[in-house]
Design a protein around this motif. Structure first.
Motif, short mmCIF file in Angstrom:
data_model
loop_
_atom_site.label_atom_id
_atom_site.label_comp_id
_atom_site.label_asym_id
_atom_site.label_seq_id
_atom_site.Cartn_x
_atom_site.Cartn_y
_atom_site.Cartn_z
N UNK A 5 28.60 85.45 -2.41
CA UNK A 5 27.86 84.67 -3.61
C UNK A 5 26.52 85.32 -4.05
N UNK A 6 25.85 86.04 -3.36
CA UNK A 6 24.47 86.40 -3.73
C UNK A 6 24.58 87.91 -4.05
N UNK A 7 25.71 88.89 -3.94
CA UNK A 7 25.70 90.19 -4.07
C UNK A 7 26.20 90.40 -5.43
N UNK A 8 24.95 90.35 -6.34
CA UNK A 8 25.24 90.50 -7.62
C UNK A 8 25.92 91.94 -8.37
N UNK A 9 25.49 92.88 -7.52
CA UNK A 9 25.87 94.25 -8.05
C UNK A 9 27.13 94.86 -7.28
N UNK A 10 27.99 93.96 -6.55
CA UNK A 10 29.22 93.97 -6.02
C UNK A 10 28.76 95.24 -5.15
N UNK A 11 27.91 95.39 -4.41
CA UNK A 11 27.94 96.67 -3.39
C UNK A 11 28.23 96.21 -2.04
N UNK A 12 28.60 95.01 -1.53
CA UNK A 12 29.01 94.53 -0.73
C UNK A 12 27.68 94.37 0.66
N UNK A 13 26.52 94.60 -0.14
CA UNK A 13 25.32 94.16 0.63
C UNK A 13 24.46 93.38 -0.20
N UNK A 14 23.14 93.14 0.25
CA UNK A 14 22.45 92.33 -0.66
C UNK A 14 21.01 92.86 -0.65
N UNK A 15 20.47 93.12 -1.52
CA UNK A 15 19.23 93.74 -1.83
C UNK A 15 17.88 92.66 -1.49
N UNK A 16 16.90 92.96 -1.78
CA UNK A 16 15.81 92.08 -1.62
C UNK A 16 15.56 90.99 -2.44
N UNK A 17 15.85 91.15 -3.61
CA UNK A 17 15.94 90.17 -4.81
C UNK A 17 17.24 89.19 -4.59
N UNK A 18 18.34 89.68 -4.00
CA UNK A 18 19.44 88.76 -3.78
C UNK A 18 19.00 88.18 -2.34
N UNK A 19 18.54 88.68 -1.47
CA UNK A 19 18.13 88.17 -0.35
C UNK A 19 17.36 87.00 -0.24
N UNK A 20 16.10 87.07 -1.49
CA UNK A 20 15.28 86.02 -1.64
C UNK A 20 16.02 84.75 -2.10
N UNK A 21 17.07 84.99 -3.19
CA UNK A 21 17.89 83.92 -3.42
C UNK A 21 18.63 83.37 -2.37
N UNK A 22 19.14 84.14 -1.53
CA UNK A 22 19.97 83.69 -0.53
C UNK A 22 19.09 82.76 0.58
N UNK A 23 18.01 83.42 0.75
CA UNK A 23 16.94 82.59 1.60
C UNK A 23 16.87 81.02 1.18
N UNK A 24 16.64 81.06 -0.15
CA UNK A 24 16.42 79.50 -0.63
C UNK A 24 17.63 78.64 -0.44
N UNK A 25 18.68 79.43 -0.65
CA UNK A 25 19.92 78.75 -0.46
C UNK A 25 20.19 78.13 0.86
N UNK A 26 19.87 78.97 1.65
CA UNK A 26 20.23 78.78 3.13
C UNK A 26 19.26 77.45 3.45
N UNK A 27 18.09 77.64 2.99
CA UNK A 27 16.85 76.61 3.21
C UNK A 27 17.22 75.16 2.77
N UNK A 28 17.84 75.62 1.50
CA UNK A 28 18.34 74.17 0.91
C UNK A 28 19.41 73.32 1.67
N UNK A 29 20.33 74.33 2.08
CA UNK A 29 21.38 73.79 2.99
C UNK A 29 20.89 73.33 4.14
N UNK A 30 19.86 73.86 4.82
CA UNK A 30 19.42 73.45 6.11
C UNK A 30 18.43 72.09 5.98
N UNK A 31 18.00 72.03 4.88
CA UNK A 31 17.29 70.54 4.58
C UNK A 31 18.30 69.67 4.42
N UNK A 32 19.40 69.94 3.72
CA UNK A 32 20.47 69.12 3.51
C UNK A 32 21.33 68.73 4.74
N UNK A 33 21.51 69.59 5.37
CA UNK A 33 22.24 69.28 6.87
C UNK A 33 21.18 68.15 7.57
#
Length: 179
Positions: free
Chosen positions: A58-86
């Motif tokens: 979902x967060x691998x914008x450059x299709x590298x199979x990995x995530x860079x720092x910018x993509x990680x920042x977005x993933x962090x927010x996503x997981x934190x939001x899911x955690x709060x929802x959960x």
């Protein structure tokens, strides 16, 4: 990697420190293996590898199979939001979602499903066989449901909740779903 409830967006220096700790091989990219080792689902069991793969995708914008720092920042927010929802739907603070809590969550998200379908979801996403869904499996359940719903809606042009498709169309719909 423990997720802490924070007010406002997380500090970039804090996130950079977390990113560096997760990036074990110092490649400047986080792999699914590195992310899986870093995430915690609150049960002392490894984070669901399929959920990790979904999130990287979902967060691998450059299709590298990995995530860079910018993509990680977005993933962090996503997981934190899911955690709060959960946490909001884990009414008994058990660290897991039972069928009733899952029904409340999905109803709040706009889904209207049968009681037997909620039982099916719990059976499908309960990796531990305890009749409940833990955090990482909850994310996977919601992402899969959302992805399948979006694919269904492409064929439900009049928004009736019903579609007519042939068998091969159905197979194409399922196999083309990115989940």
């Amino acid at each position: 990697m423990a997720y802490q409830q924070q007010q406002g967006p997380p500090d970039q220096n804090f996130l950079w420190g977390v990113f560096q700790r997760v990036d074990k091989d110092r490649s400047g990219q986080i792999s699914t293996q590195e992310l899986g080792q870093a995430l915690s689902n609150g049960t002392w069991n490894p984070f669901n590898p399929e959920t990790v793969r979904l999130m990287i995708g979902m967060f691998d914008r450059d299709s590298s199979g990995t995530i860079n720092f910018q993509e990680f920042s977005s993933l962090w927010k996503y997981v934190t939001d899911w955690q709060n929802c959960f946490r909001g739907f884990d009414r008994d603070n058990s660290g897991s979602i039972d069928k009733n809590e899952l029904q409340q969550a999905l109803t709040a998200f706009g889904y209207r499903l049968s009681d037997s379908f909620y039982s099916l979801l719990v059976r499908k996403f309960d990796r531990q066989g305890r009749g409940v869904i833990v955090f990482d499996d909850f994310i996977q359940c919601c992402v899969v449901l959302q992805t399948l719903t979006a694919a269904f809606r492409q064929h439900d042009t009049n928004q009736s909740g019903w579609i007519t498709i042939g068998y091969e169309q159905f197979l194409s719909l399922v196999f083309n779903v990115k989940a």
